[in-house]
Design an enzyme around this catalytic site. Sequence first.
Site, PDB file in Angstrom:
ATOM      1  N   GLU A  82     -14.198 -28.170   1.027  1.00 40.85           N
ATOM      2  CA  GLU A  82     -15.079 -28.035  -0.143  1.00 40.85           C
ATOM      3  C   GLU A  82     -14.344 -27.442  -1.350  1.00 40.85           C
ATOM      4  O   GLU A  82     -13.237 -26.899  -1.212  1.00 40.85           O
ATOM      5  CB  GLU A  82     -16.279 -27.158   0.220  1.00 40.85           C
ATOM      6  CG  GLU A  82     -15.878 -25.815   0.819  1.00 40.85           C
ATOM      7  CD  GLU A  82     -16.739 -24.681   0.322  1.00 40.85           C
ATOM      8  OE1 GLU A  82     -17.068 -24.653  -0.888  1.00 40.85           O
ATOM      9  OE2 GLU A  82     -17.052 -23.802   1.132  1.00 40.85           O
ATOM     10  N   ASP A 124     -34.804 -17.362  -1.113  1.00 39.29           N
ATOM     11  CA  ASP A 124     -33.544 -18.067  -1.356  1.00 39.29           C
ATOM     12  C   ASP A 124     -32.875 -18.440  -0.026  1.00 39.29           C
ATOM     13  O   ASP A 124     -32.397 -17.574   0.700  1.00 39.29           O
ATOM     14  CB  ASP A 124     -32.620 -17.150  -2.179  1.00 39.29           C
ATOM     15  CG  ASP A 124     -31.344 -17.853  -2.638  1.00 39.29           C
ATOM     16  OD1 ASP A 124     -31.056 -18.973  -2.160  1.00 39.29           O
ATOM     17  OD2 ASP A 124     -30.633 -17.275  -3.482  1.00 39.29           O
ATOM     18  N   ASP A 151     -27.209 -25.499   2.362  1.00 39.57           N
ATOM     19  CA  ASP A 151     -26.240 -25.799   3.430  1.00 39.57           C
ATOM     20  C   ASP A 151     -26.966 -26.085   4.749  1.00 39.57           C
ATOM     21  O   ASP A 151     -26.548 -26.953   5.521  1.00 39.57           O
ATOM     22  CB  ASP A 151     -25.305 -24.599   3.678  1.00 39.57           C
ATOM     23  CG  ASP A 151     -24.294 -24.367   2.553  1.00 39.57           C
ATOM     24  OD1 ASP A 151     -24.260 -25.164   1.603  1.00 39.57           O
ATOM     25  OD2 ASP A 151     -23.551 -23.367   2.654  1.00 39.57           O
ATOM     26  N   LYS A 159     -21.962 -16.081   6.074  1.00 35.79           N
ATOM     27  CA  LYS A 159     -21.499 -14.975   5.220  1.00 35.79           C
ATOM     28  C   LYS A 159     -22.387 -13.748   5.421  1.00 35.79           C
ATOM     29  O   LYS A 159     -23.603 -13.824   5.346  1.00 35.79           O
ATOM     30  CB  LYS A 159     -21.492 -15.416   3.754  1.00 35.79           C
ATOM     31  CG  LYS A 159     -20.256 -16.251   3.439  1.00 35.79           C
ATOM     32  CD  LYS A 159     -20.033 -16.399   1.956  1.00 35.79           C
ATOM     33  CE  LYS A 159     -21.071 -17.292   1.340  1.00 35.79           C
ATOM     34  NZ  LYS A 159     -20.842 -18.721   1.599  1.00 35.79           N
TER      35      LYS A 159
HETATM   36  N1  PSU Z   1     -17.058 -19.720   2.064  1.00 36.48           N
HETATM   37  C1  PSU Z   1     -16.258 -18.874   1.372  1.00 36.48           C
HETATM   38  N2  PSU Z   1     -16.486 -18.731   0.033  1.00 36.48           N
HETATM   39  C2  PSU Z   1     -17.490 -19.424  -0.619  1.00 36.48           C
HETATM   40  C3  PSU Z   1     -18.316 -20.326   0.131  1.00 36.48           C
HETATM   41  C4  PSU Z   1     -18.057 -20.433   1.471  1.00 36.48           C
HETATM   42  O1  PSU Z   1     -15.373 -18.238   1.942  1.00 36.48           O
HETATM   43  O2  PSU Z   1     -17.649 -19.268  -1.831  1.00 36.48           O
HETATM   44  C5  PSU Z   1     -19.401 -21.106  -0.593  1.00 36.48           C
HETATM   45  C6  PSU Z   1     -19.717 -22.448   0.105  1.00 36.48           C
HETATM   46  O3  PSU Z   1     -19.494 -23.479  -0.815  1.00 36.48           O
HETATM   47  C7  PSU Z   1     -21.183 -22.351   0.461  1.00 36.48           C
HETATM   48  C8  PSU Z   1     -21.679 -21.488  -0.654  1.00 36.48           C
HETATM   49  O4  PSU Z   1     -21.804 -23.612   0.527  1.00 36.48           O
HETATM   50  O5  PSU Z   1     -20.679 -20.459  -0.702  1.00 36.48           O
HETATM   51  C9  PSU Z   1     -23.077 -20.947  -0.411  1.00 36.48           C
HETATM   52  O6  PSU Z   1     -23.660 -20.715  -1.646  1.00 36.48           O
HETATM   53  P1  PSU Z   1     -25.239 -20.410  -1.738  1.00 36.48           P
HETATM   54  O7  PSU Z   1     -25.393 -19.107  -0.985  1.00 36.48           O
HETATM   55  O8  PSU Z   1     -25.541 -20.287  -3.210  1.00 36.48           O
HETATM   56  O9  PSU Z   1     -25.943 -21.562  -1.089  1.00 36.48           O
HETATM   57 MN    MN Z   2     -29.440 -20.195  -2.953  1.00 36.89          MN
END
Ligand code: PSU
Ligand code: MN
Length: 290
Positions: free
Chosen positions: A18, A129, A133, A150
């Site tokens: 990605e 939220d 994914d 995460k």
């Molecule tokens: N893994 C990492 N750093 C990141 C991400 C994943 O080490 O920045 C990104 C991925 O692209 C994932 C996104 O889809 O964080 C999730 O964002 P959100 O929580 O806004 O959906």
């Molecule tokens: Mn979000």
Amino acid sequence: MIRISDEVREAAAVVALETTLVAHGFPPGEGVEVGLESERKVREAGAVPATVGVLDGEIVVGLTEDELSRFGADARKVGPRDLAAAMEQGATGATTVGGTLAVARAAGIAVMATGGLGGVHRGFPEPPDVSADLQQLAHTQALVVSAGVKSLLDVDATAEVLETLGVPVLGYRIDTLPLFYAAEGGPPVSARVESADEVARIASSHWEIGGGGLLLGRPPDEPLEDVDPLIDEALASAHAEGIFGQAVTPFVLAYLHRESGGRTQKANKDLVAQNAQLAGEIATSLFARS
Ligand code: PSU
Ligand code: MN
């Protein structure tokens, strides 16, 4: 509509990577290094990397090094719902895990690697939220290799949603879902696995019976076990500054990289590369079985 590089088109084993983490997960310049290192690790494992992004409105599968270097902080963050608008508006967009999976499905790529999957943000339903994914993974016949979910998120809630969506959550030589920087202490996985070949066999069987996506959690080789207090601080700071939606994850990661004196940045970089390597091994195993 989608430009697939010749190398990716002709490859036997492919791993999608990605660009959101390149553009928004690291300081300017560093993200591109992380992306290139991931590509090298995929190659070392005998597979071909297919880094995905939207460049001037064109979806590209297999960005060149020059193209990848254009994914800076000014790139849009592109999830599954943002692809079409980015295309029609000629935008440059960095694809999230969900956005990359949507493209992988169209391009027929079954393995991808990232750092940490998105999921349910802490405090749900205030705010409500939940990362796209999760939904996209459930609907795509692909395996995502990550260091779990995460840990700035509500990992337990995310694991519950993955179960609801029917997504197998595999643990690579671990019984629990890794916590991104940390290895231990997460919710139980649905199955522990010991090798890339075993993952390939389980993924194949899952797809044969009509299943969708799978998550493989690989704990980082050098985990950081003491980041939680800093995450609480980062989230409080995001809240105080009125940061919400797509901006939360990049804000929190940048806060941690800065306030940890670069420790989280190094850990994040390393774990992304480790996941890419394992994804390469799995893609190679999947091809050998086909
Ligand atoms: N893994 C990492 N750093 C990141 C991400 C994943 O080490 O920045 C990104 C991925 O692209 C994932 C996104 O889809 O964080 C999730 O964002 P959100 O929580 O806004 O959906
Ligand atoms: Mn979000």
